[in-house]
Each structure stands twice: as structure tokens, then as C-alpha cells.
Design a protein around this motif. Structure first.
Motif, PDB file in Angstrom:
ATOM      1  N   CYS A 202       0.844  -1.198   0.000  1.00  0.00           N
ATOM      2  CA  CYS A 202       0.000   0.000   0.000  1.00  0.00           C
ATOM      3  C   CYS A 202       0.878   1.246   0.000  1.00  0.00           C
ATOM      4  N   GLY A 203       1.505   1.493  -1.146  1.00  0.00           N
ATOM      5  CA  GLY A 203       2.389   2.635  -1.313  1.00  0.00           C
ATOM      6  C   GLY A 203       1.689   3.780  -2.025  1.00  0.00           C
TER       7      GLY A 203
ATOM      8  N   THR B 242       6.021  -2.105   4.617  1.00  0.00           N
ATOM      9  CA  THR B 242       7.225  -2.727   5.164  1.00  0.00           C
ATOM     10  C   THR B 242       7.880  -1.843   6.223  1.00  0.00           C
ATOM     11  N   GLN B 243       7.312  -0.650   6.450  1.00  0.00           N
ATOM     12  CA  GLN B 243       7.928   0.312   7.357  1.00  0.00           C
ATOM     13  C   GLN B 243       7.000   0.639   8.523  1.00  0.00           C
ATOM     14  N   LYS B 244       7.513   0.512   9.741  1.00  0.00           N
ATOM     15  CA  LYS B 244       6.697   0.766  10.926  1.00  0.00           C
ATOM     16  C   LYS B 244       6.130   2.176  10.943  1.00  0.00           C
ATOM     17  N   GLU B 245       6.939   3.150  10.500  1.00  0.00           N
ATOM     18  CA  GLU B 245       6.486   4.538  10.529  1.00  0.00           C
ATOM     19  C   GLU B 245       5.330   4.809   9.579  1.00  0.00           C
TER      20      GLU B 245
ATOM     21  N   VAL C  71       4.109  -6.066   6.952  1.00  0.00           N
ATOM     22  CA  VAL C  71       4.430  -7.331   6.282  1.00  0.00           C
ATOM     23  C   VAL C  71       5.663  -7.128   5.409  1.00  0.00           C
ATOM     24  N   LYS C  72       6.682  -7.952   5.622  1.00  0.00           N
ATOM     25  CA  LYS C  72       7.889  -7.917   4.803  1.00  0.00           C
ATOM     26  C   LYS C  72       8.074  -9.273   4.131  1.00  0.00           C
ATOM     27  N   ILE C  73       8.330  -9.239   2.832  1.00  0.00           N
ATOM     28  CA  ILE C  73       8.461 -10.466   2.052  1.00  0.00           C
ATOM     29  C   ILE C  73       9.931 -10.772   1.804  1.00  0.00           C
TER      30      ILE C  73
END
Length: 274
Positions: free
Chosen positions: A14-15, A37-40, A55-57
Motif C-alpha cells: 500500500c504505497g 514494510t515500514q513501521k512509521e 508485512v515484509k516479504i
């Protein structure tokens, strides 16, 4: 398909494009879930009324709460731009891992956002939705492999591939900002294949809401293919930027990506000219 207010759409990746899609879907009363992929970025997504999951793939595992993301999804959209290094991408094996998850069996529709980069450049090359991908570059072969991975999965019956041309945003992200003032830009006579972000979002919504179609591959490219030099020089002048300098080359490798079938099948009209 369920009514929007009872339908949950998950956007894996979701970018920039995914967030714009989520805004449109929220306005139409869909429930939207998304991954980053980024907590922030979790807070950013939540503020957009997106149920956010980290979620990181990776090639051999998925890190994060994929199970929560997939839970209760009706429609899955994969919109992750693949990072390709020497023809390899972690995304292929990652998707293969995801497609083994039992939670996918409840999903009714899968939409994979691909690229017109599956097609090779050449002289007078024209491709439509039924053309066979033929790009033999490292990047092209990786993109084709990803599409094949999508086709190979068996859990989600209704699977669609949307190949987008060069994405830009009026008043925002545009390739002219990269090309401005650049010397020796190749292929001045090659045609452009672009699509504005708003049109890309509307195409995805059309695929979501179209109940039954025989076509499984769609193209998102504005049906006007101005020569690169003419287009980018004019665009630079319109935005008060320094125009790029093109090579005086006798070879103009490029391609025209047709989207007539997509427009017909989805009853879609482009609203934003490049």
C-alpha cells in the motif's frame, strides 16, 4: 460480489498507488486493509482509514502479521513494485509462499498490478492485451516470471493481471522531473506509454466491480502515443523546467501498448491525458 459496504479489499503493497486506491475505495464504502514494510508508515495508513499491517516479504519467509492481513478478505490486490537485481527478485518466491496460505481460499478475486515492461522494445512494435510477453532483458524476464507465478496459483479462481504503463501524477510525480536537463536521452522518436495515477486507480476499481469477464489481462496506457522528444520537451516548457536533450539517433527503439480491448471490456474511458 458483495456490496461495497460488506466487501473487504486487501492491498498488498500500500504505497503511492495503493494509498490512492484505498482513498477511492473508502469513499465507495469498501473496507480496506493494507500492508507496508515500514513501521512509521502504519500510522499514515491508519489515518487514511486503512487497516494497516506490517508485512515484509523475504525469499524464504514472510515477516509480520500476514495472517491478520489475509483474514476476511474478499479481494486481494498485489501492488508491490518488484526490486529486481540482476534479474532476480525476492517477490517471486515470497508470492509463492503466500499462495500456500489457507486463508486465500476465501478470497474471490485477485488483481496483480504488473508492467508493460513484459514487452520488448523494437522498431514499430505494437502490443495488445493478447500479445505474448517477449522481453528477454533481465528485468523483462523477471516481470514475466512474476506474472507466471500469479497464473500458477490455484486458490483464487478469478485472477486478473493489469499491466500499467509509466505512472505519473498531474501536479506531482512525473518522469520529466528525472529527465529535465539530462543530455543524450535516447530514442527521441519512440512513442510514450503513460497513465495518470487517477486513471490507474479507476481501472483497478473497474476490475473489482465488473462481475464477469472472459478477459484476464488488461492494459492501462493512455491511447495517445506522442514521440518522446516532442512530449518531454513540451512538458518541460509547460512546467518551466529545463528540457532534456535527445540524441539525434537513427534508431528509435520503443513500442506502442494498445488498451482498446481493456476499454471495451471494462467500459472504461481515460480521463487524464499525459
Amino acid at each position: 460480489m458483495k456490496a461495497p459496504n460488506n466487501c473487504t479489499v486487501g492491498i498488498l503493497g500500500c504505497g503511492w498507488l495503493g494509498q490512492a486506491l484505498a482513498k477511492t475505495l473508502n469513499a465507495k464504502s469498501y473496507t480496506v486493509k493494507g500492508t507496508t514494510t515500514q513501521k512509521e508508515k502504519l500510522k499514515v495508513l491508519n489515518e487514511l482509514a486503512i487497516e494497516a499491517n506490517l508485512v515484509k516479504i523475504y525469499p524464504d519467509h514472510i515477516k509480520g502479521d500476514l495472517k491478520s492481513f489475509l483474514k476476511h478478505l474478499d479481494i486481494l490486490i498485489i501492488a508491490i513494485p518488484p526490486k529486481i537485481n540482476r534479474g532476480e527478485t525476492n517477490l517471486k518466491k515470497g508470492l509463492e509462499n503466500i499462495f500456500q496460505k489457507k486463508e486465500l481460499s476465501a478470497i474471490s478475486k485477485l488483481i496483480y498490478v504488473s508492467s508493460t515492461g513484459v514487452f520488448a522494445n523494437g522498431l514499430n512494435q505494437i502490443y495488445d492485451e493478447n500479445s505474448t510477453p517477449n522481453n528477454k532483458s533481465l528485468r523483462g524476464k523477471a516481470l514475466i516470471s512474476l506474472e507466471n507465478t500469479i497464473r500458477a496459483q490455484k486458490q483464487i479462481q478469478d485472477t486478473f493481471i493489469l499491466r500499467l504503463g509509466g505512472l505519473f501524477e498531474n501536479g506531482g510525480r512525473h518522469p520529466i522531473h528525472f529527465l529535465s536537463g539530462k543530455p543524450n536521452v535516447p530514442n527521441p522518436k519512440a512513442p510514450i506509454n503513460l497513465i495518470e495515477k487517477t486513471d490507474a486507480v479507476e481501472l483497478i476499481v473497474k476490475i473489482i466491480e465488473t462481475k464477469a469477464v472472459d478477459q484476464s489481462v488488461f492494459h492501462g496506457v493512455f491511447p495517445k502515443h506522442t514521440e518522446r522528444e516532442t512530449y518531454y520537451v513540451d512538458k518541460a516548457k509547460a512546467l518551466n523546467l529545463k528540457p532534456p536533450l535527445f540524441e539525434n539517433s537513427s534508431t528509435n527503439n520503443g513500442k506502442i501498448i494498445k488498451s482498446d480491448l481493456t476499454q471495451e471490456v471494462l467500459d472504461f474511458t481515460y480521463a487524464k491525458e499525459p
